[in-house]
Scaffold this active site. Structure first.
Site, mmCIF file in Angstrom:
data_model
loop_
_atom_site.group_PDB
_atom_site.id
_atom_site.type_symbol
_atom_site.label_atom_id
_atom_site.label_comp_id
_atom_site.label_asym_id
_atom_site.label_seq_id
_atom_site.Cartn_x
_atom_site.Cartn_y
_atom_site.Cartn_z
ATOM 1 N N LYS A 281 0.792 -1.164 0.078
ATOM 2 C CA LYS A 281 -0.165 -0.015 -0.174
ATOM 3 C C LYS A 281 0.888 1.232 -0.164
ATOM 4 O O LYS A 281 1.361 1.722 0.902
ATOM 5 C CB LYS A 281 -1.056 0.095 1.171
ATOM 6 C CG LYS A 281 -2.130 0.837 0.726
ATOM 7 C CD LYS A 281 -2.517 1.634 2.051
ATOM 8 C CE LYS A 281 -1.646 2.956 2.547
ATOM 9 N NZ LYS A 281 -1.560 3.836 1.381
ATOM 10 N N GLY B 279 6.792 5.636 7.930
ATOM 11 C CA GLY B 279 5.728 7.000 7.854
ATOM 12 C C GLY B 279 5.832 7.552 9.136
ATOM 13 O O GLY B 279 6.905 7.820 10.009
ATOM 14 N N SER B 280 5.081 8.221 9.418
ATOM 15 C CA SER B 280 4.777 9.167 10.782
ATOM 16 C C SER B 280 4.758 8.308 12.199
ATOM 17 O O SER B 280 4.312 7.317 12.083
ATOM 18 C CB SER B 280 3.638 9.993 10.912
ATOM 19 O OG SER B 280 2.235 9.455 10.941
ATOM 20 N N ASN B 281 5.206 8.563 13.024
ATOM 21 C CA ASN B 281 5.141 8.079 14.301
ATOM 22 C C ASN B 281 3.676 7.781 14.994
ATOM 23 O O ASN B 281 3.594 6.894 15.192
ATOM 24 C CB ASN B 281 5.918 9.003 15.708
ATOM 25 C CG ASN B 281 7.437 8.936 15.480
ATOM 26 O OD1 ASN B 281 8.025 9.301 14.335
ATOM 27 N ND2 ASN B 281 8.101 8.619 16.345
ATOM 28 N N VAL C 34 1.077 7.304 13.344
ATOM 29 C CA VAL C 34 0.559 5.996 12.494
ATOM 30 C C VAL C 34 1.365 4.947 12.899
ATOM 31 O O VAL C 34 0.485 3.691 12.968
ATOM 32 C CB VAL C 34 0.276 6.669 11.258
ATOM 33 C CG1 VAL C 34 0.019 5.450 10.378
ATOM 34 C CG2 VAL C 34 -0.664 7.499 10.598
ATOM 35 N N GLY C 35 2.544 4.926 12.780
ATOM 36 C CA GLY C 35 3.407 3.725 12.990
ATOM 37 C C GLY C 35 3.038 2.869 14.288
ATOM 38 O O GLY C 35 2.852 1.862 14.380
ATOM 39 N N GLU D 70 10.114 2.305 10.415
ATOM 40 C CA GLU D 70 11.023 3.519 10.379
ATOM 41 C C GLU D 70 10.109 4.725 10.464
ATOM 42 O O GLU D 70 9.343 4.969 9.548
ATOM 43 C CB GLU D 70 11.732 3.393 8.864
ATOM 44 C CG GLU D 70 12.536 2.131 8.898
ATOM 45 C CD GLU D 70 13.687 2.244 9.657
ATOM 46 O OE1 GLU D 70 13.893 3.370 10.297
ATOM 47 O OE2 GLU D 70 14.411 1.247 9.868
ATOM 48 N N CYS E 37 13.083 11.778 5.999
ATOM 49 C CA CYS E 37 13.275 11.231 7.376
ATOM 50 C C CYS E 37 14.631 11.640 7.889
ATOM 51 O O CYS E 37 14.870 11.862 9.101
ATOM 52 C CB CYS E 37 12.672 9.983 7.704
ATOM 53 S SG CYS E 37 13.480 8.709 6.754
ATOM 54 N N GLU F 58 9.432 17.057 14.353
ATOM 55 C CA GLU F 58 9.898 16.741 13.118
ATOM 56 C C GLU F 58 8.972 17.719 12.132
ATOM 57 O O GLU F 58 7.736 17.649 12.305
ATOM 58 C CB GLU F 58 9.698 15.271 12.591
ATOM 59 C CG GLU F 58 9.884 15.112 11.257
ATOM 60 C CD GLU F 58 9.858 13.657 10.735
ATOM 61 O OE1 GLU F 58 9.032 13.033 11.279
ATOM 62 O OE2 GLU F 58 11.053 13.257 10.263
#
Ligand code: ADP
Length: 481
Positions: A173, A226-228, A230-231, A248, A282, A381
């Site tokens: 995805k 991706g972002s923290n 969501v991850g 990551e 990143c 970030e």
């Protein structure tokens, strides 16, 4: 405008449930492609197709899998200029970066093709004199790869190439705003002869299709960049459902400039790390920690350099910095610039959206200083072309400041002092350390990943990738008495 982009499942192009638009960030009036957006049901079909294709793909000799990756690399190489151009049109990084990133994906495919000939296990001396004792790495099964927009072909390559090389099947995805690049990458593998169902592409919104990938019983592992927020949410859910997870996430990467550094070299590399790809890496440099005695001198050089860089149309060969990727991203970055002003920040160059470039999502490369210690601009970030300058009284203080962040992805040090270089490399809490090099820019044959909040699970790329995409099987083999 090209035809409507579709998902690819079990070897067939599939429509989703509604149509979306892939917009050019340089010129938001331009629709790069129409996209048929899939839903959770389509994602479930993709998982089932990957599961069905797994036994035959696992059974194929590893070097034969490698041959398909090698062929895909050749095809993508031949198409690199056109693919890189489409990447630039939908993502906004410069054409040189778009083509360069496509060629990086070619190199990654070739590297993991080669890895299929490497040893896949170890033999051990057994305590029994007749036992042949060995351990071998086997594929995990179905891997879900969830990828971001900022490296729309290199990141998918460094997840999908090892997943396939080591015998897994994949549901991919990509970020919804870069579907055209995703289709190009998939097409190279399909044209190279990848069997049906081995790689399945789901175009759709993460919030709509993500849950299927984290909860479906046929998914064995999830690799996410991706972002923290969501991850971490995805990790919690996936672990609850028994899946292996690799994340990551973000960075707030420091570049430390010591008084003994070559300041022109440091300014060039800080500028590259902070502003290329409009700072949307990143691994980008976002905190520049400078020894007080050279602060003024370094700042002047950095600002003079940046002001000579052309901001503009990413398809123009003279451009160094293109737009940020989307209106959302532009609003996030300008929100940080406004916050910086309220947090006492003094802008040395840039500081706003560029107003002379039409409707494109252009933000001036910005250097900001005098921020409070707790300033959001100095701590969070931003993912945009913004560098915060932070003075340090000494090397020791610089290292302390560099480590004073929840993140730990990459870091840079600029110095001519070998002892300090080694001390920094030992004491900095980041997964990647660059001495006299920009904080971004990775090679694919070495491990990549971060410490602290920047990563979770084993490393990506290089031989380290095998750790995530395989599992050990240990065999005790005795002759029959
Ligand atoms: P970025 O800031 O890079 O857009 P995101 O974390 O929002 O970071 O997105 C990274 C990837 O995760 C994208 O492919 C996105 O579509 C996907 N994603 C977003 N939300 C979810 C979710 N709830 N579940 C699974 N994937 C998601």
């Amino acid at each position: 405008m090209s035809a409507t982009l579709q998902s690819y499942i079990g070897g067939e192009w599939r429509n989703g449930v509604r149509t979306g638009q892939d917009i050019s960030p340089a010129n938001p009036g331009e629709v790069v492609a129409e996209v048929s957006m899939g839903d959770a049901a389509l994602a479930a079909t993709a998982v089932e197709a990957a599961r069905a294709a797994f036994p035959a793909w696992r059974a194929m000799a590893a070097p034969a899998r490698g041959e398909i990756l090698r062929k895909a690399a050749e095809l993508l190489d031949q198409r690199a200029e056109a693919v890189g151009r489409d990447l630039t049109r939908e993502e906004g990084k410069t054409l040189a970066e778009g083509i360069g990133e496509t060629r990086r994906a070619v190199q990654i495919l070739r590297y993991f093709a080669g890895q299929t000939l490497e040893p896949d296990g170890e033999t051990y001396p057994s305590n029994s004199p007749i036992t042949f004792l060995y351990a071998r790495r086997e594929p995990i099964g179905v891997v879900a790869a969830i990828t971001p927009w900022n490296f729309p072909i290199a990141i998918p390559a460094w997840k999908i190439a090892p997943a396939l090389a080591y015998g897994n099947t994949v549901v991919w995805k990509p970020a919804e705003i870069v579907p055209l690049t995703a289709v190009h990458f998939l097409q190279a593998l399909v044209d190279a002869g990848l069997p049906k169902g081995v790689l399945n592409l789901v175009l759709g919104k993460g919030s709509e299709v993500g849950k299927v990938l984290t909860t479906h019983e046929a998914v064995d592992a999830i690799t996410f960049t991706g972002s923290n927020p969501v991850g971490r949410a995805l990790q919690a859910e996936a672990i609850q459902h028994g899946k292996k997870v690799q994340l990551e996430l973000g960075g707030k990467n420091p570049a430390v400039v010591l008084a003994d550094a070559n300041l022109d070299h440091a300014a060039e590399h800080v500028a590259r790390g902070a502003f290329l790809s409009a700072g949307q890496k990143c691994t980008a440099t976002s905190r520049v920690i400078v020894e007080q005695s050279v602060l003024r001198d370094f700042q002047d050089r950095l600002v003079a350099l940046i002001e000579g860089w052309k901001l503009g149309d990413p398809l123009d060969a003279a451009t160094r910095v293109g737009p940020v990727v989307s209106q959302d991203q532009m609003e996030t970055v300008t929100g940080y610039l406004d916050a910086g002003a309220k947090e006492g920040g003094r802008v040395l160059t840039g500081g706003t959206r560029a107003t002379n470039l039409g409707d494109g999502y252009y933000i001036q490369p910005t250097v900001i200083t005098d921020l409070r210690k707790d300033s959001r601009v100095a701590r969070e970030e931003i993912f945009g072309p913004v560098a915060a300058i932070i003075p340090a009284q000494s090397f020791d203080e610089a290292v302390k400041l560099a480590n004073d962040t929840p993140f730990g992805l990459t870091s840079s040090l600029f110095t001519t002092d070998l002892s300090r270089a080694l001390t920094f490399a030992n004491d900095i809490h980041t997964g990647v350390v660059k001495i006299n090099q920009e904080s971004a820019g990775l090679e694919y044959q070495v491990p990549f990943g971060g410490m602290k909040e920047s990563s979770s699970g084993s490393r990506e790329q290089g031989k380290a990738a095998r750790e995530f995409f395989t599992q050990w099987k240990t065999v005790y083999l005795d002759p029959s008495p």
